[in-house]
Motif scaffolding. Structure first.
Motif, PDB file in Angstrom:
ATOM      1  N   LYS A   5       0.844  -1.199  -0.259  1.00 47.75           N
ATOM      2  CA  LYS A   5       0.089   0.013  -0.095  1.00 47.75           C
ATOM      3  C   LYS A   5       0.832   1.008   0.110  1.00 47.75           C
ATOM      4  N   VAL A   6       1.963   1.307   0.602  1.00 44.39           N
ATOM      5  CA  VAL A   6       3.125   2.163   0.835  1.00 44.39           C
ATOM      6  C   VAL A   6       3.555   2.640  -0.424  1.00 44.39           C
ATOM      7  N   ILE A   7       3.768   1.631  -1.201  1.00 46.43           N
ATOM      8  CA  ILE A   7       4.413   1.666  -2.547  1.00 46.43           C
ATOM      9  C   ILE A   7       3.229   2.405  -3.521  1.00 46.43           C
ATOM     10  N   ARG A   8       2.113   1.645  -3.674  1.00 46.56           N
ATOM     11  CA  ARG A   8       1.005   2.057  -4.303  1.00 46.56           C
ATOM     12  C   ARG A   8       0.706   3.735  -4.303  1.00 46.56           C
ATOM     13  N   GLU A   9       0.706   4.024  -3.145  1.00 46.85           N
ATOM     14  CA  GLU A   9       0.409   5.250  -2.903  1.00 46.85           C
ATOM     15  C   GLU A   9       1.422   6.354  -3.232  1.00 46.85           C
ATOM     16  N   TRP A  12       1.328   6.192  -7.052  1.00 45.90           N
ATOM     17  CA  TRP A  12       0.172   7.059  -7.425  1.00 45.90           C
ATOM     18  C   TRP A  12       0.431   8.334  -7.704  1.00 45.90           C
ATOM     19  N   THR A  13       1.057   9.192  -6.517  1.00 44.28           N
ATOM     20  CA  THR A  13       1.513  10.504  -6.455  1.00 44.28           C
ATOM     21  C   THR A  13       2.005  10.952  -7.779  1.00 44.28           C
ATOM     22  N   LYS A  14       3.080  10.324  -8.154  1.00 43.91           N
ATOM     23  CA  LYS A  14       3.870  10.550  -9.364  1.00 43.91           C
ATOM     24  C   LYS A  14       2.980  10.055 -10.677  1.00 43.91           C
ATOM     25  N   LEU A  15       2.385   9.134 -10.581  1.00 37.97           N
ATOM     26  CA  LEU A  15       1.552   8.705 -11.848  1.00 37.97           C
ATOM     27  C   LEU A  15       0.415   9.839 -12.372  1.00 37.97           C
ATOM     28  N   ARG A  16       0.052  10.787 -11.229  1.00 40.69           N
ATOM     29  CA  ARG A  16      -1.100  11.608 -11.696  1.00 40.69           C
ATOM     30  C   ARG A  16      -0.125  12.587 -12.648  1.00 40.69           C
ATOM     31  N   ASP A  17       0.778  12.807 -12.857  1.00 39.54           N
ATOM     32  CA  ASP A  17       1.479  13.748 -13.832  1.00 39.54           C
ATOM     33  C   ASP A  17       1.680  13.055 -15.074  1.00 39.54           C
ATOM     34  N   VAL A  18       1.523  11.866 -15.227  1.00 37.80           N
ATOM     35  CA  VAL A  18       1.750  11.126 -16.488  1.00 37.80           C
ATOM     36  C   VAL A  18       0.590  10.307 -16.847  1.00 37.80           C
ATOM     37  N   ALA A 138       0.265  -2.557 -14.431  1.00 38.34           N
ATOM     38  CA  ALA A 138       0.262  -2.436 -13.061  1.00 38.34           C
ATOM     39  C   ALA A 138       0.254  -1.349 -12.135  1.00 38.34           C
ATOM     40  N   SER A 139       0.042  -1.042 -11.035  1.00 40.15           N
ATOM     41  CA  SER A 139       0.205   0.160 -10.429  1.00 40.15           C
ATOM     42  C   SER A 139       1.665   0.355 -10.116  1.00 40.15           C
ATOM     43  N   ALA A 140       2.454  -0.637  -9.778  1.00 42.74           N
ATOM     44  CA  ALA A 140       3.873  -0.444  -9.518  1.00 42.74           C
ATOM     45  C   ALA A 140       4.582  -1.891  -9.763  1.00 42.74           C
ATOM     46  N   VAL A 141       5.742  -1.961 -10.391  1.00 40.31           N
ATOM     47  CA  VAL A 141       6.537  -3.183 -10.508  1.00 40.31           C
ATOM     48  C   VAL A 141       7.993  -2.832 -10.002  1.00 40.31           C
ATOM     49  N   SER A 142       8.417  -4.032  -9.262  1.00 41.37           N
ATOM     50  CA  SER A 142       9.742  -3.786  -8.838  1.00 41.37           C
ATOM     51  C   SER A 142      10.892  -4.344  -9.831  1.00 41.37           C
ATOM     52  N   VAL A 143      12.015  -3.979  -9.973  1.00 43.86           N
ATOM     53  CA  VAL A 143      13.205  -4.209 -10.951  1.00 43.86           C
ATOM     54  C   VAL A 143      13.296  -5.781 -10.695  1.00 43.86           C
ATOM     55  N   ASN A 144      12.953  -6.528  -9.707  1.00 42.00           N
ATOM     56  CA  ASN A 144      13.095  -7.889  -9.469  1.00 42.00           C
ATOM     57  C   ASN A 144      11.817  -8.519  -9.848  1.00 42.00           C
ATOM     58  N   VAL A 181       7.840   5.908 -14.185  1.00 43.09           N
ATOM     59  CA  VAL A 181       7.512   6.429 -12.456  1.00 43.09           C
ATOM     60  C   VAL A 181       7.047   5.170 -11.827  1.00 43.09           C
ATOM     61  N   GLN A 182       6.441   4.195 -12.641  1.00 47.93           N
ATOM     62  CA  GLN A 182       5.707   3.027 -11.853  1.00 47.93           C
ATOM     63  C   GLN A 182       6.895   1.903 -11.594  1.00 47.93           C
ATOM     64  N   VAL A 183       8.239   2.065 -11.901  1.00 48.30           N
ATOM     65  CA  VAL A 183       9.222   0.925 -11.660  1.00 48.30           C
ATOM     66  C   VAL A 183       9.729   1.186 -10.472  1.00 48.30           C
ATOM     67  N   VAL A 184       9.729   0.387  -9.425  1.00 47.22           N
ATOM     68  CA  VAL A 184      10.339   0.579  -8.245  1.00 47.22           C
ATOM     69  C   VAL A 184      11.665  -0.092  -8.227  1.00 47.22           C
ATOM     70  N   GLU A 185      12.757   0.799  -7.919  1.00 43.57           N
ATOM     71  CA  GLU A 185      14.246   0.400  -8.023  1.00 43.57           C
ATOM     72  C   GLU A 185      14.531  -0.874  -6.989  1.00 43.57           C
TER      73      GLU A 185
END
Length: 245
Positions: A5-9, A12-18, A138-144, A181-185
């Motif tokens: 949930k922390v990652i999604r939120e 999502w803050t960054k996603l609003r711009d694109v 996806a809402s987000a996806v990590s590099v692994n 912006v949805q890629v979690v490093e």
């Protein structure tokens, strides 16, 4: 608050711009995985992959960012299955000859899929073939390769149904299409239901994921609310097939 949930939120803050607003849910990312600026470039990377070129039967999620991929598949004469929103009306099939020439763009949208596609049951999917590959937003996806959806678990549920019927497995190529912006490093630890993807397509790059953990298998019935089962026709069908109904 859970890590997911922390990652999604945060994302999502960054996603609003694109993000490109949805016609029904606007920028409510808890209800829709949106299209985004540059999604066409990300789709081009998917189409350039060998898995796409060789595919004859695929599963594509109904996410807005995959509308251009669905259009390309229709124009390229490829058969694919897409789930309806929330899986409330099961799955739809598109195959060559179902969409008139010039209507591929409309057919790629959710309303168009409802118009041109036809309902298909799990039993019929199983009789046809295994899926050659799967593509999801996806809402987000990590590099692994750990994928997070809207938080409702629909893709995890679809994966569970498909693995129970032998339609997909550990070797099935799975690609996530997201904005950069949805890629979690960070390297994240998957939960027991998280689906690990093999590739991450963004407008600027294609990331290859070296998976280490195994993907989950089967529907986790104890984790499902009885009401959700009642409202999801494919789950009821799977229970009947497995002798659980």
């Amino acid at each position: 608050m859970s890590t997911s949930k922390v990652i999604r939120e945060r994302i999502w803050t960054k996603l609003r711009d694109v993000a490109r607003p949805d016609t029904r849910f606007h920028l409510n990312f808890a209800e829709v995985i949106p299209d985004f600026e540059g999604s066409e470039a990300a789709v081009e990377r998917v189409v350039a992959e060998e898995a796409y070129r060789k595919s004859e039967f695929a599963f594509i999620t109904p996410d807005n960012c995959l509308a251009d991929l669905r259009r390309r598949m229709i124009e390229d004469g490829k058969s694919f299955v897409m789930s309806t929103y929330g899986i409330y009306r099961g799955f739809l099939l598109i195959e060559p000859g179902m969409v008139p020439k010039g209507a591929a763009l409309y057919a790629s949208w959710l309303d168009g899929m409802e118009h041109f596609g036809r309902p298909i049951t799990l039993e019929e999917i199983a009789r046809r073939s295994r899926f050659d590959f799967m593509v999801t937003g996806a809402s987000a996806v990590s590099v692994n390769g750990v994928r997070f959806g809207k938080g409702h678990g629909f893709f995890d549920l679809e994966w569970g149904m498909f693995t129970d019927l032998g339609l997909v497995d550990e070797t099935t190529p799975v690609t996530a299409v997201v904005h950069d912006v949805q890629v979690v490093e960070d390297q994240l630890q998957p939960s027991e239901t998280d689906i690990l993807v093999d590739r991450i397509a963004t407008p600027t790059r294609m990331l290859e994921v070296g998976r280490r953990a195994k993907r989950p298998s089967g529907v986790k019935w104890p984790l499902l609310d009885p009401k959700q089962i009642e409202q999801t026709p494919p789950l009821l069908e799977l229970q009947r097939i497995q002798g659980l109904a």
